[in-house]
Design a protein around this motif. Structure first.
Motif, PDB file in Angstrom:
ATOM      1  N   ASP A 299      39.996  25.477  -1.666  1.00 11.21           N
ATOM      2  CA  ASP A 299      38.737  24.679  -1.269  1.00 11.21           C
ATOM      3  C   ASP A 299      39.222  23.391  -0.340  1.00 11.21           C
ATOM      4  N   ARG A 300      38.005  23.186   0.512  1.00 12.26           N
ATOM      5  CA  ARG A 300      38.335  21.760   1.158  1.00 12.26           C
ATOM      6  C   ARG A 300      37.971  20.592   0.178  1.00 12.26           C
ATOM      7  N   ILE A 301      38.791  19.600   0.261  1.00 11.38           N
ATOM      8  CA  ILE A 301      38.426  18.370  -0.706  1.00 11.38           C
ATOM      9  C   ILE A 301      37.772  17.151   0.241  1.00 11.38           C
ATOM     10  N   VAL A 302      38.553  17.003   1.357  1.00  8.33           N
ATOM     11  CA  VAL A 302      38.035  15.843   2.365  1.00  8.33           C
ATOM     12  C   VAL A 302      37.962  16.279   3.806  1.00  8.33           C
ATOM     13  N   LEU A 303      37.148  15.458   4.339  1.00 13.28           N
ATOM     14  CA  LEU A 303      36.932  15.407   5.870  1.00 13.28           C
ATOM     15  C   LEU A 303      37.009  14.021   6.346  1.00 13.28           C
TER      16      LEU A 303
ATOM     17  N   GLU B  63      31.501   4.420  -2.258  1.00 20.66           N
ATOM     18  CA  GLU B  63      30.773   4.304  -0.885  1.00 20.66           C
ATOM     19  C   GLU B  63      30.949   3.034  -0.369  1.00 20.66           C
ATOM     20  N   ALA B  64      31.176   1.800  -1.392  1.00 26.07           N
ATOM     21  CA  ALA B  64      31.234   0.622  -0.902  1.00 26.07           C
ATOM     22  C   ALA B  64      32.751   0.465  -0.411  1.00 26.07           C
ATOM     23  N   GLU B  65      33.618   1.227  -0.861  1.00 26.63           N
ATOM     24  CA  GLU B  65      35.174   0.760  -0.428  1.00 26.63           C
ATOM     25  C   GLU B  65      35.293   1.590   0.773  1.00 26.63           C
ATOM     26  N   ILE B  66      34.894   2.908   0.948  1.00 28.18           N
ATOM     27  CA  ILE B  66      34.978   3.597   2.132  1.00 28.18           C
ATOM     28  C   ILE B  66      34.511   2.880   3.250  1.00 28.18           C
ATOM     29  N   THR B  67      33.276   2.338   3.114  1.00 30.94           N
ATOM     30  CA  THR B  67      32.440   1.529   4.077  1.00 30.94           C
ATOM     31  C   THR B  67      33.217   0.543   4.681  1.00 30.94           C
ATOM     32  N   ARG B  68      33.915  -0.216   3.676  1.00 32.91           N
ATOM     33  CA  ARG B  68      34.747  -1.195   4.173  1.00 32.91           C
ATOM     34  C   ARG B  68      35.978  -0.766   5.090  1.00 32.91           C
TER      35      ARG B  68
ATOM     36  N   ILE C  22      28.986   8.155   5.651  1.00 33.55           N
ATOM     37  CA  ILE C  22      30.018   8.479   4.558  1.00 33.55           C
ATOM     38  C   ILE C  22      29.220   9.362   3.357  1.00 33.55           C
ATOM     39  N   ARG C  23      29.922  10.230   3.006  1.00 33.09           N
ATOM     40  CA  ARG C  23      29.006  11.281   2.003  1.00 33.09           C
ATOM     41  C   ARG C  23      29.983  11.441   0.933  1.00 33.09           C
ATOM     42  N   ILE C  24      29.565  11.663  -0.337  1.00 36.87           N
ATOM     43  CA  ILE C  24      30.321  12.187  -1.334  1.00 36.87           C
ATOM     44  C   ILE C  24      29.458  12.843  -1.954  1.00 36.87           C
TER      45      ILE C  24
END
Lengths: 81, 147, 147, 81
Positions: C88-92, C56-61, C5-7
């Motif tokens: 541009d790309r926003i999210v993967l 990060e915590a929410e995406i981990t969940r 998980i990377r921001i």
């Protein structure tokens, strides 16, 4: 008609392509004729539930009509992707 | 809708393929699928045979059908043939749309139909012996969902 | 199941991310989604704000929940923040599995929950004026499908 | 308690973070207190249907209990992805 064989159908028959001069009919009658050509053909077409057919590059059934100018292909169920 | 269909021996560049689908700027969503040769203990080579001309024709028909069912801006299908090794990429289906649900559904539809309709055959070499991969009934079931 | 998980402000490399998910050789299927800034006539910049640590915590969940629902071998989520331009790309979101239906479903689930649960906010600049993007009710409906 | 504000909530209140010493209660009572602190707060919390809440980095509701050691964040419905 132009006949094409793929994968283990090709291996059992021993070639990938051949031209045959045959009267018009359907795929079933064509297979019946092919099975008379030798044991390789007999083996390849022994279980038609394992054979898929294309006529002129479209999937087709045993009842599809075929004539002298058609390209008919025989192959196992596909496994790409 | 733009579409690109390529049957090739060489690998593909995911960045370039996704960029090509979004250069027009219409699509906010790209759903992609890549299929890979699994690394199994005794699998040395996976060889892909296909039916030239029919492969492209059949995939073109599948892509056109997807374009009728969903609002898509672009579809790219790349399928490799020839000799592949464990870990290699086999197939890419990438679908661009203004809506992510359309992109996801069309991508899954195309994969299910590729697996059941596109004339490719896989031959595995394991421990020096070659055998043809058997078609899976679960792939037929997957394709039937879209009928 | 491996997870990444990377921001980050920088772009990402799809080839590298998909390769990282398949190096163990267990996964034959990778479903991916990329979200892109659309090119619209007057849109000049899209700025993404987030809630550090909670993101990060929410995406981990969410990733853990996906791992409970489907048999996955790996999940990668990369979300960009900061100032982005049209195209541009926003999210993967990339999901690897032995089964393509599991990969597709988990990828769609994660996108639906990212859109409704992960604390990001988009601000658009159009014709020199900035405004916050409104949350879409259709995203709530999409997420409700998985309840 | 540590309070965080994001997006237009942050802009209306004029800051992104502050520490307040308040008795334990719930999120609703905290918002009632915040609205008494000035027009920016009043404006930010005018329509609670547009406000989302996290307590200690988890989504929470108006009835969530909050105490002196908690981190409480207020923000609009999220728009990432």
């Amino acid at each position: 008609m132009n006949l094409l064989y793929f994968a283990w159908v090709r291996q059992k028959i021993g070639k990938g392509e051949e031209m045959l001069n045959l009267p018009a009919g359907d795929v079933a009658s064509l297979i019946a004729h092919l099975k008379s050509l030798g044991s390789g053909y007999e083996d390849a077409f022994a279980d038609l539930s394992r054979i898929r057919i294309a006529v002129n590059q479209r999937h087709a059934g045993l009842d599809a009509p075929v004539g002298p100018n058609d390209e008919i292909a025989f192959f196992p169920p596909v496994t790409g992707g | 809708m733009q579409s690109r269909i390529r049957i090739q021996t060489e690998d593909f560049d995911l960045n370039a393929e996704v960029a090509a689908l979004t250069t027009d700027g219409e699509a906010g969503a790209v759903a992609s699928f890549t299929g890979h040769v699994r690394k199994e203990g005794n699998l040395s080579t996976l060889t892909l045979e296909h039916y030239p001309h029919m492969t492209e024709a059949e995939i073109t028909r599948l892509v056109e059908e997807a374009g009728k069912r969903w609002a898509l801006t672009g579809v790219t299908v790349i399928h490799r043939v020839g000799s592949l090794k464990p870990g290699d990429r086999i197939v890419l289906v990438a679908v661009a749309s203004g809506h992510r649900q359309a992109a996801f559904q069309a991508c899954e539809f195309l994969m299910d139909y590729l697996k059941t309709h596109a004339p490719f055959w896989k031959e595995e070499a394991r421990n020096g012996e070659r055998h043809w991969v058997e078609h899976r009934a679960s792939d037929d079931d997957a394709a039937k969902r879209w009928e």
